[in-house]
Structures are given as structure tokens and as C-alpha cells.
Enzyme design. Structure first.
Site, PDB file in Angstrom:
ATOM      1  N   LYS A   1      -2.432  -8.144  -4.226  1.00  0.00           N
ATOM      2  CA  LYS A   1      -2.722  -6.861  -3.523  1.00  0.00           C
ATOM      3  C   LYS A   1      -3.368  -5.873  -3.257  1.00  0.00           C
ATOM      4  O   LYS A   1      -3.949  -5.453  -3.103  1.00  0.00           O
ATOM      5  CB  LYS A   1      -1.175  -5.754  -4.017  1.00  0.00           C
ATOM      6  CG  LYS A   1       0.518  -6.746  -3.366  1.00  0.00           C
ATOM      7  CD  LYS A   1       1.416  -5.802  -3.933  1.00  0.00           C
ATOM      8  CE  LYS A   1       2.584  -6.942  -3.712  1.00  0.00           C
ATOM      9  NZ  LYS A   1       4.529  -5.938  -4.216  1.00  0.00           N
TER      10      LYS A   1
ATOM     11  N   GLN B   1       5.725  -1.643  -9.301  1.00  0.00           N
ATOM     12  CA  GLN B   1       5.595  -3.475  -9.097  1.00  0.00           C
ATOM     13  C   GLN B   1       6.561  -3.273 -10.051  1.00  0.00           C
ATOM     14  O   GLN B   1       6.850  -3.717 -11.415  1.00  0.00           O
ATOM     15  CB  GLN B   1       4.778  -4.205 -10.440  1.00  0.00           C
ATOM     16  CG  GLN B   1       5.077  -5.644  -9.434  1.00  0.00           C
ATOM     17  CD  GLN B   1       4.996  -5.973  -8.633  1.00  0.00           C
ATOM     18  OE1 GLN B   1       4.471  -5.326  -7.386  1.00  0.00           O
ATOM     19  NE2 GLN B   1       6.067  -6.606  -8.047  1.00  0.00           N
TER      20      GLN B   1
ATOM     21  N   ASP C   1       6.151   1.483  -0.495  1.00  0.00           N
ATOM     22  CA  ASP C   1       7.107   0.847  -0.324  1.00  0.00           C
ATOM     23  C   ASP C   1       8.459   1.127   0.479  1.00  0.00           C
ATOM     24  O   ASP C   1       9.231   0.187   0.553  1.00  0.00           O
ATOM     25  CB  ASP C   1       7.315   0.019  -2.032  1.00  0.00           C
ATOM     26  CG  ASP C   1       6.883  -0.939  -2.362  1.00  0.00           C
ATOM     27  OD1 ASP C   1       6.429  -1.565  -1.352  1.00  0.00           O
ATOM     28  OD2 ASP C   1       6.426  -0.968  -3.426  1.00  0.00           O
TER      29      ASP C   1
END
Ligand code: NAD
Length: 280
Positions: free
Chosen positions: A49, A93, A116
């Protein structure tokens, strides 16, 4: 004839477009990435990412933390990132070490930096049909694939296998918003095969190799495979691709389907949050 839904090709196009848009910006969008612990898969995801963000021209801020980091310390770092004007997007994460309350961490991320769409404010907006700051990456990437290939969702019977907060639940909501008739299946669902055979579209996000076999799929159905499974050291989805593909009208491969779209949407979300915060 079966069409392969080429997520890699579309993700590459999106990435190129983001690169162009970013090159014209004086101040670059900045993505902060928190990784707690040393889960090898998470480390690879985070590196990929970060690499993609830098290729596009974003700035990144990587905050690795030891696996015994305290929840208090982790939250304190999120509060600091929330206050930093130059940080536009925050990614934590998952999974987190087991002693840390995942929900406290997700709730600590400022909704306007929640790249997210995990925070309950954004999830609530999604559920109510208002726009969250940005939609969740994997479901957004799947809907973008459908749009790119002009696959109609309205009135279709759609089976979503999996009800996680990250994929299955928000995807079911987003399909309903497109007027699909959605069945949300999970590990306790009875007669999965029967439901699947009645579905125009099947999305599998179970993390279970060979769950969707040819006898589950009606002729001409669309099949999307979100699953990532390691089988004999090879990357596999949830779908028995070789035998299922000939029955479908459209199908995603693994790798090269949903995975690249998820990363592309994360990048797009970073730029969108930057634009919202900078009113342009
Ligand atoms: P999760 O483990 O949180 O949820 C899995 C869901 O599948 C649960 O709701 C469970 O009830 C359901 N399920 C499990 N086995 C089942 C079965 N046999 N029949 C019916 N339902 C079953 O997982 P998640 O985070 O949603 O991820 C799902 C899969 O997708 C994993 O393999 C993950 O690695 C992958 N994933 C891929 C991407 C991508 O970009 N390609 C993104 C996120 C997750």
C-alpha cells in the site's frame, strides 16, 4: 462466452489517473499507516500500500509499533494523527494484537480521515443511505468493476457470502442501494447451494478455498471472488475458478481481480479525503 473481470487492468488505469491528478498538486495528499505487531502478511500488505501511494506521488507516514504496544499508546498516536493537518488519511492495518480492542481503535480515527470507512459514523451513514466521507475499499472496488463492465445490478438476485464489517456487510448494503435483492449468507446459512443456484450474481468473501464449485452456479451468472487463501503455497480464492468460469458470463480471477481494485480504491479514497479537507 465468459468475460474475465480484469481488476488489475482497471486498477492500473485508476492509478495512472490518480498519478496525473496528484502531479498538479502543490501540497501532496498524505496517508498515515499504523501497523501494530509483526504479522508477516500484514507487513506485506502495508508495504504494498505504501509503495503504491508513493508511486502515485502521495506522501506516506509509516508508524510500526511493537506487538506488545499498549492500547493507550496506540490510541495516543491516532489522536496525534487526527490533529496533524498534513495527514489526510489514516489506515490501521488489521488484525491488531489480541490485547487491543479493535473497536476502540477504529472509533478513535477521525471520521474525516477514516480511509477504510471502518468508523461507526461512516458505517452508519452508509447504512442510512447518506454518503460516508469515503466508502469502504473492497466493496467500492467491486461496484466499480461492475460499473466498468456495465453489469446491471438493479433487480438482480445477489448472493453475498460473508458478513464481515470489512467486506460482506457493507457490500450487501451497497448492492441494496443499487436496487439489487441481496441475500447475506454466512457460516451458519443453510442451503447455501440452493440460494446460490437461484442467484444472478455471487460474491464470495468467506476465506474458504473451493467453497463455490460449478454445481453452485447457474449458467450465465456473474461470480466475484474476494477470498484470499493459501493452498499448497499458492494463492487461491474461494471459487473453483477452472470449473466455475465456463458457466459464468463474468468472473474475477485470483490474483488479478478484487485485490488490485481494493488497493486502487484505497488510493482513490486518500485523494478524495484530501480534496474534502482542502475544499477542492
Ligand atoms: P472474515 O473472516 O471476517 O469473515 C468471513 C465471513 O465468511 C464470515 O461472515 C463467515 O460467517 C463467512 N463464512 C466463512 N466460511 C463460510 C462458509 N463455509 N460458508 C458460508 N459463509 C462462510 O473475513 P473478511 O475479512 O471478510 O475476508 C474474507 C476473505 O476475503 C478472506 O479470505 C480475506 O483474506 C479476503 N479479503 C480479500 C480482500 C481483497 O482485496 N481481495 C479484501 C479483504 C478481504
Amino acid at each position: 462466452m465468459t468475460v474475465i473481470l480484469d481488476g488489475k487492468l482497471l486498477a492500473d488505469k485508476i492509478t495512472q489517473n490518480l498519478k496525473k491528478k496528484t502531479s498538479g498538486l502543490k501540497v501532496k495528499p498524505k496517508l498515515a499507516v499504523i501497523l501494530a505487531g509483526d504479522n508477516p502478511a500484514s507487513l506485506i500488505y502495508v508495504r504494498n500500500k505504501q509503495k503504491r501511494a508513493e508511486e502515485i506521488g502521495f506522501e506516506t507516514l509509516f508508524l510500526p509499533m511493537p506487538k506488545d504496544v499498549s492500547e493507550e499508546n496506540l490510541l495516543e498516536n491516532i489522536y496525534i494523527l487526527n490533529e496533524m493537518k498534513e495527514v489526510n488519511a489514516i489506515l490501521v492495518q488489521l488484525p491488531l494484537p489480541s490485547h487491543i480492542n479493535k473497536f476502540s481503535v477504529i472509533e478513535a480515527i477521525a471520521p474525516e480521515k477514516d480511509v477504510d470507512c471502518f468508523n461507526s459514523i461512516n458505517v452508519g451513514k452508509l447504512l442510512c443511505g447518506y454518503s460516508p466521507y469515503v466508502p469502504p475499499c473492497t466493496p467500492k472496488g467491486i461496484i466499480r468493476l461492475f460499473d466498468n463492465y456495465n453489469i446491471e445490478l438493479e433487480g438482480k438476485n445477489v448472493l453475498v457470502i460473508g458478513r464481515s464489517n470489512i467486506v460482506g456487510k457493507p457490500l450487501s448494503v451497497m448492492f441494496q442501494a443499487r436496487n439489487a435483492t441481496v441475500t447475506a449468507a454466512h457460516s451458519k446459512t443453510k442451503n447455501l447451494k440452493e440460494i446460490a443456484l437461484n442467484s444472478d450474481i455471487i460474491v464470495s468473501a468467506a476465506g474458504c478455498a473451493n467453497l463455490v464449485t460449478a454445481d453452485f452456479v447457474k449458467e450465465g451468472a456473474v461470480v466475484v471472488d474476494v477470498g484470499i487463501n493459501r493452498v499448497n503455497d499458492r494463492l487461491r480464492g474461494d471459487v473453483d475458478f477452472e470449473n466455475v468460469a465456463p458457466k459464468t458470463s463474468y468472473i474475477t480471477p485470483v490474483p488479478g481481480g478484487v485485490g488490485p481494485m481494493t488497493i486502487a480504491m484505497l488510493m482513490e479514497n486518500t485523494l478524495e479525503l484530501y480534496q474534502i479537507q482542502n475544499h477542492n
